[in-house]
Scaffold this active site. Structure first.
Site, mmCIF file in Angstrom:
data_model
loop_
_atom_site.group_PDB
_atom_site.id
_atom_site.type_symbol
_atom_site.label_atom_id
_atom_site.label_comp_id
_atom_site.label_asym_id
_atom_site.label_seq_id
_atom_site.Cartn_x
_atom_site.Cartn_y
_atom_site.Cartn_z
ATOM 1 N N ASN A 1 0.875 -1.170 0.000
ATOM 2 C CA ASN A 1 0.000 0.000 0.000
ATOM 3 C C ASN A 1 0.913 1.221 0.000
ATOM 4 O OD1 ASN A 1 -1.769 2.068 0.507
ATOM 5 N ND2 ASN A 1 -2.344 1.370 2.567
ATOM 6 N N LYS B 1 0.188 4.250 -0.246
ATOM 7 C CA LYS B 1 -0.421 5.438 0.382
ATOM 8 C C LYS B 1 -0.176 6.673 -0.505
ATOM 9 C CE LYS B 1 -0.012 3.088 4.775
ATOM 10 N NZ LYS B 1 0.170 3.156 6.225
ATOM 11 N N HIS C 1 -9.356 0.965 5.389
ATOM 12 C CA HIS C 1 -8.017 1.173 5.941
ATOM 13 C C HIS C 1 -8.089 2.139 7.127
ATOM 14 C CE1 HIS C 1 -3.873 2.410 6.437
ATOM 15 N NE2 HIS C 1 -3.563 1.276 5.842
ATOM 16 N N GLU D 1 -6.418 4.570 8.021
ATOM 17 C CA GLU D 1 -6.272 6.000 7.717
ATOM 18 C C GLU D 1 -7.559 6.558 7.114
ATOM 19 O OE1 GLU D 1 -2.627 5.357 5.608
ATOM 20 O OE2 GLU D 1 -1.751 4.737 7.516
ATOM 21 N N GLU E 1 -4.703 -4.963 10.782
ATOM 22 C CA GLU E 1 -3.710 -3.911 10.954
ATOM 23 C C GLU E 1 -3.978 -3.172 12.262
ATOM 24 O OE1 GLU E 1 -1.992 -2.689 6.827
ATOM 25 O OE2 GLU E 1 -3.717 -1.432 7.257
ATOM 26 N N GLY F 1 2.941 2.377 10.757
ATOM 27 C CA GLY F 1 3.853 3.503 10.566
ATOM 28 C C GLY F 1 4.608 3.897 11.829
ATOM 29 N N SER G 1 3.961 -1.982 10.316
ATOM 30 C CA SER G 1 5.419 -2.029 10.505
ATOM 31 C C SER G 1 6.013 -3.387 10.148
ATOM 32 C CB SER G 1 5.799 -1.631 11.936
ATOM 33 O OG SER G 1 5.393 -0.290 12.195
HETATM 34 P P1 13P Z 1 3.334 0.432 7.581
HETATM 35 O O1 13P Z 1 3.863 -0.835 6.974
HETATM 36 O O2 13P Z 1 4.031 1.667 7.077
HETATM 37 O O3 13P Z 1 3.291 0.354 9.088
HETATM 38 O O4 13P Z 1 1.821 0.596 7.088
HETATM 39 C C1 13P Z 1 0.967 -0.502 7.190
HETATM 40 C C2 13P Z 1 -0.267 -0.193 6.459
HETATM 41 O O5 13P Z 1 -1.042 0.666 6.853
HETATM 42 C C3 13P Z 1 -0.536 -0.903 5.205
HETATM 43 O O6 13P Z 1 -1.821 -0.683 4.760
#
Ligand code: 13P
Length: 248
Positions: free
Chosen positions: A10, A12, A94, A96, A164, A170, A210
């Site tokens: 992803n 982002k 997701h 976010e 997640e 992140g 992560s």
């Molecule tokens: P990270 O791998 O940067 O922690 O993000 C995970 C994520 O949100 C994937 O959709």
């Protein structure tokens, strides 16, 4: 029950056009059998990336989709539009989108159902915030988010759950192998209760938060972890492919 692992990147809101094409091509070179590998670039680069990876085994995904087919929905992108340019999987829910953009459960449910109804694979993201984990609500939160899906979604190859934990995204602080496996096992049990055991045995459950080459081996060795949804570590082809290799 053997499930083909699915590792998806992803991206982002990252990359610029040239870098997106370069990264996609590098990942496509490493996409082989034994594990499904996908990338979800920003919307505006999807078409260019689709052309760059044409003929490879790399799957193209989108980070979001609106639930209506067409019409006056300024700024939105439909499932039909994504299909039109070669997208095969789409994220829904997701963290976010839920917690930064304010999507509620009803909207996430409509999106997930539209993605599935449109013939694409839905990667449905679930996960608790740290205060919910600390107060013992992890399973309840995940259960409510799973209820955004419906047992009318009958094709287990097109339903993927991404667990997640919000506190792991992140942050550099991944869930331990045991913490992740515990929730993945819960998710599979919950799906077995709502659909049936055969369906639950076939559904892929990805871990996200992560995940990186250094911790992927341990997480992916857990019996109910069938791949990963990778953010930061998917922006470098070598590291991302190393995670995919660990899933094979
Ligand atoms: P990270 O791998 O940067 O922690 O993000 C995970 C994520 O949100 C994937 O959709």
């Amino acid at each position: 029950m053997s499930r083909i692992p699915f590792v998806a990147g992803n991206w982002k809101m990252n990359t610029a056009k040239a870098g997106a094409i370069e990264l996609a091509k590098a990942v496509a070179k490493g996409a082989t059998d034994g594990v499904q590998i996908g990338i979800a670039p920003p919307f505006v680069y999807l078409d260019a990336v689709a052309q760059a990876i044409a003929g490879s085994k790399l799957l193209l995904g989108a980070q979001d989709a609106y639930f209506e087919k067409s019409g006056a929905f300024t700024g939105e992108i439909s499932v039909e539009m994504l299909k039109d340019i070669g997208v095969t999987f789409v994220l829904a829910g997701h963290s976010e989108r839920r917690h930064v953009l304010g999507e509620n459960s009803a909207l996430v449910a409509k999106k997930a159902q539209a993605i599935y109804a449109g013939g694409l694979t839905v990667v449905h993201c679930v996960g608790e915030k740290i205060e919910q984990r600390d107060s013992g609500q992890t399973f309840d939160v995940v259960q409510r988010q799973l209820e955004e899906l419906t047992p009318a979604m009958q094709d287990p190859s097109r339903v993927v759950i991404a667990y997640e934990p919000v506190w792991a995204i992140g942050t550099g602080r991944n869930a331990t192998d045991g913490q992740a496996q515990e929730v993945h096992a819960y998710i599979r049990k919950s799906i077995a209760a709502r659909w049936n055991k055969d369906f639950a045995d076939r559904v892929r459950i990805q871990y996200g938060g992560s995940m990186k080459p250094e911790n992927a081996g341990g997480l992916l060795a857990q019996p109910d972890i069938d791949g990963g949804l990778i953010g930061g570590a998917s922006l470098k082809a070598d590291g991302f492919l190393a995670i995919a290799a660990a899933a094979r």
